[in-house]
Design an enzyme around this catalytic site. Structure first.
Site, PDB file in Angstrom:
ATOM      1  CG  ASP A 226      -9.787  -0.484   4.915  1.00  0.00           C
ATOM      2  OD1 ASP A 226      -9.639  -0.618   3.652  1.00  0.00           O
ATOM      3  OD2 ASP A 226      -9.032  -0.556   5.872  1.00  0.00           O
TER       4      ASP A 226
ATOM      5  CD  GLN B 123      -3.456  -4.254   6.720  1.00  0.00           C
ATOM      6  OE1 GLN B 123      -3.382  -3.201   5.876  1.00  0.00           O
ATOM      7  NE2 GLN B 123      -4.199  -5.501   6.489  1.00  0.00           N
TER       8      GLN B 123
ATOM      9  CE  LYS C 218      -3.745  -2.498   2.001  1.00  0.00           C
ATOM     10  NZ  LYS C 218      -4.407  -3.154   3.194  1.00  0.00           N
TER      11      LYS C 218
END
Ligand code: NDP
Length: 313
Positions: A120, A97, A53
């Protein structure tokens, strides 16, 4: 005729190049998009994902920073970190995460992320926006599934779509996006009766299960489109043989690495489906591309001239 293979790497590259253009325009206007990634603990898979990422951010010109609290971090400490990131104007996206260390209340941490920075798309406010067709931030993997379909010229409206899997991060939001695209959608899970028969109704079959090669030919209507979201690591030689015997390229890679990735869809489905995403190289690359797109979008929505983060598409 074997299925057309839908090349996720190529579609992801297309999207990234569009995002790079958007990032350039925002940066020129003095509003370079910024992403903060929180990686708590030391989960090796998470470390690999986060590296990917951050690397993509660098390629596209997005500012990024990593926060790496240790494995004993508390919920309170993470809430404090998220609070600080929420307050910083130059940070447009916050990605926590998962999985977080076991002692952490993950739901509380995700709820603390400012919905306008929730790249997200997991915050209940964004979930609500999606289900009521309001503009918001959409989860990356489901958004990637839709991009594959659209950019491959596969119609969604009016089609029978079957989603196998009902998780909050993949199955449910994918189903919601398909409903919003006017498909007729059935969502299946571990309690579904006669799953193969339900799946055979699908013009578009989405497998988001987490079981190596579970979707065999008997689940697939000939000529239909099959999107394989699953990512399962195969290390057992007998299991490898079952799926890939005779596939020289895979055999070589397996001998070298001792493992290979397989989706939820059995390789034999390529003989039945009309179109199919491979694993690797299908949905996976789209997930990062859509994260980049979401970060640029969050920047545009939050900081565009006169734009209200939750009111404008
Ligand atoms: P979850 O484990 O959260 O959900 C799995 C779903 O599959 C559940 O709804 C479960 O049903 C259902 N299921 C499990 N076994 C069966 C069965 N035998 N028959 C029918 N349904 C079944 O997984 P995720 O949604 O997080 O992920 C799914 C897959 O996608 C995984 O392989 C994951 O690695 C992959 N993934 C890939 C990404 C990418 O970038 N390509 C990103 C995210 C995930 P129930 O609800 O009844 O338990």
């Amino acid at each position: 005729m074997p299925a057309t293979i839908l090349d996720g790497n190529q579609i992801a590259a297309e999207i990234k190049s569009e995002v790079a253009g958007e990032v350039k325009a925002l940066t020129t206007a003095g509003r370079r998009p910024g992403l903060a990634v929180v990686l708590a603990g030391n989960n090796p898979a998470s470390e690999i994902y986060v590296r990917g990422k951050v690397k993509s951010c660098e390629e596209l010109g997005i500012y990024s920073e990593r926060h790496t609290p240790g494995p004993s971090v508390s919920t309170r400490e993470l809430l404090q970190l998220v609070g600080e990131l929420n307050r910083r104007d130059e940070i447009d996206g916050i990605l926590v995460q998962l999985p977080l260390p076991a002692q952490v209340d993950s739901k509380a941490v995700l709820l603390a992320v400012d919905p306008a920075k929730d790249v997200d798309g997991f915050h209940p406010m964004n979930v609500g926006f999606l289900s009521t067709q309001r503009p918001g931030l959409v989860p990356c993997t489901p958004a990637g599934v839709i991009e594959i379909l659209k950019r491959s010229g596969i119609a969604i409206a009016g089609q029978e779509a079957v989603v196998v899997g009902r998780s909050d991060i993949v199955g449910k939001p994918t189903a919601m996006l398909l409903i919003n695209g006017n498909a007729t959608v059935t969502v299946c899970h571990s309690k579904t009766r006669d799953l193969p028969a339900v799946c055979r109704r699908a013009d578009i079959l989405i497998a988001a299960i987490g079981r190596a090669g579970m979707i065999t030919r008997e689940y697939v209507k000939p000529g239909s489109t099959v999107i394989d979201v699953g990512m399962n690591k195969v290390t057992d030689p007998a299991e490898f043989e079952r799926f890939f015997r005779g596939n020289a390229k895979r055999e070589q890679a397996f001998a070298k690495n001792g493992s290979t990735l397989i989706g939820d869809v059995h390789p034999e489905v390529a003989e039945v489906a009309g179109a199919l995403t491979p694993v690797p190289g299908g949905v996976g690359p789209l997930t990062i591309a859509m994260l980049m797109a979401n970060t640029a979008r969050a920047a545009r929505l939050r900081r565009g001239p006169g734009v209200d983060a939750h009111a404008v598409a």
